[in-house]
Enzyme design. Structure first.
Site, mmCIF file in Angstrom:
data_model
loop_
_atom_site.group_PDB
_atom_site.id
_atom_site.type_symbol
_atom_site.label_atom_id
_atom_site.label_comp_id
_atom_site.label_asym_id
_atom_site.label_seq_id
_atom_site.Cartn_x
_atom_site.Cartn_y
_atom_site.Cartn_z
ATOM 1 N N ALA A 193 39.615 80.921 25.777
ATOM 2 C CA ALA A 193 39.035 80.388 24.538
ATOM 3 C C ALA A 193 39.444 78.938 24.327
ATOM 4 C CB ALA A 193 39.479 81.236 23.344
ATOM 5 N N PRO A 230 49.986 79.322 28.736
ATOM 6 C CA PRO A 230 48.551 79.057 28.617
ATOM 7 C C PRO A 230 48.008 79.189 27.193
ATOM 8 C CG PRO A 230 48.893 81.264 29.431
ATOM 9 C CD PRO A 230 50.260 80.659 29.281
ATOM 10 N N HIS A 257 44.709 82.456 24.399
ATOM 11 C CA HIS A 257 44.871 82.038 25.797
ATOM 12 C C HIS A 257 43.794 81.001 26.106
ATOM 13 C CE1 HIS A 257 45.060 82.148 30.158
ATOM 14 N NE2 HIS A 257 46.086 83.008 30.128
ATOM 15 N N HIS A 258 44.216 79.795 26.524
ATOM 16 C CA HIS A 258 43.269 78.705 26.730
ATOM 17 C C HIS A 258 42.362 78.945 27.936
ATOM 18 C CE1 HIS A 258 41.571 75.010 25.661
ATOM 19 N NE2 HIS A 258 42.643 74.243 25.572
ATOM 20 N N GLY A 259 42.725 79.886 28.784
ATOM 21 C CA GLY A 259 41.835 80.241 29.877
ATOM 22 C C GLY A 259 40.630 81.041 29.409
#
Length: 210
Positions: free
Chosen positions: A190, A26, A186-188
């Site tokens: 940011a 992620p 973490h793309h969840g």
């Protein structure tokens, strides 16, 4: 370790969080150059460690952005009031150890607290720090390489949502000092917007004569 739980159902990024949290990887990363001419000059004029100087400014920039203080714990998202630093510390024998440094807004206080812990790591053979926590940012420095991209070793079985910030070799171009800075988040938690805010704030602090 003050933190508050986010109400995911009311969070504007709910769908983004749920989507990217299902990924086996992620994290996404960006590398950009920052101008460190003024910061380098200031650190040398005052006898500061340049590493400690830009580490502190990076930590200050990260603490100013909520997304960099978000962490995932058992599927829930928490916002920490303050996040600290876990930088790698090089040793004379060519190895390194992880450290844990408490953030303080005042640079000299930050250094006073950090120096004994850094010395402990330098004089130890242990990889892991005596203290740790999830309210940290993982920092590393590669002063030998003017890198243009960077990836990190990952244990996918270990839940991790801590940002990772790495610094490259300082180079001089047209009389100005610059340095590559890699940011993985973490793309969840940011997006590119938040990473852009970090770079903008970091550059502002590097240019600030304090």
């Amino acid at each position: 370790m003050m933190r508050k739980e986010l109400n995911i159902d009311e969070w504007s990024r709910k769908e983004h969080f749920e989507f990217f949290s299902k990924f086996s990887e992620p994290f996404f990363g960006i590398t950009a150059k920052i101008d460190c001419s003024l910061a380098y000059k200031k650190s040398k004029e005052n006898g500061y460690s340049f590493f400690m100087y830009y580490l502190h400014k990076s930590l200050k920039a990260a603490n100013s952005i909520s997304a960099f203080r978000y962490r995932i714990d058992n599927g829930k998202v928490y916002e920490y009031e303050v996040v600290n630093a876990s930088p790698t510390i090089d040793r004379a024998n060519g190895t390194f150890g992880f450290s844990y440094l408490d953030y303080n807004e005042d640079f000299k206080t930050f250094c006073d607290l950090a120096v004994p812990r850094i010395e402990d790591v330098k004089n130890s053979n242990s990889l892991m720090p005596a203290l740790s926590g999830e309210n940290v940012i993982h920092f590393s420095s590669l002063p030998w390489i003017d890198f243009t991209s960077l990836s990190h070793a990952r244990n996918y079985d270990f839940p991790d949502s801590c940002p990772k910030i790495s610094f490259g070799k300082m180079t001089t171009v047209d009389g100005k000092q610059q340095m590559s800075v890699s940011v993985h988040v973490h793309h969840g938690l940011a997006d590119g917007l938040h990473v852009g805010q970090f770079y903008e704030k970091l550059q502002e602090l590097m240019d600030h004569d304090d």
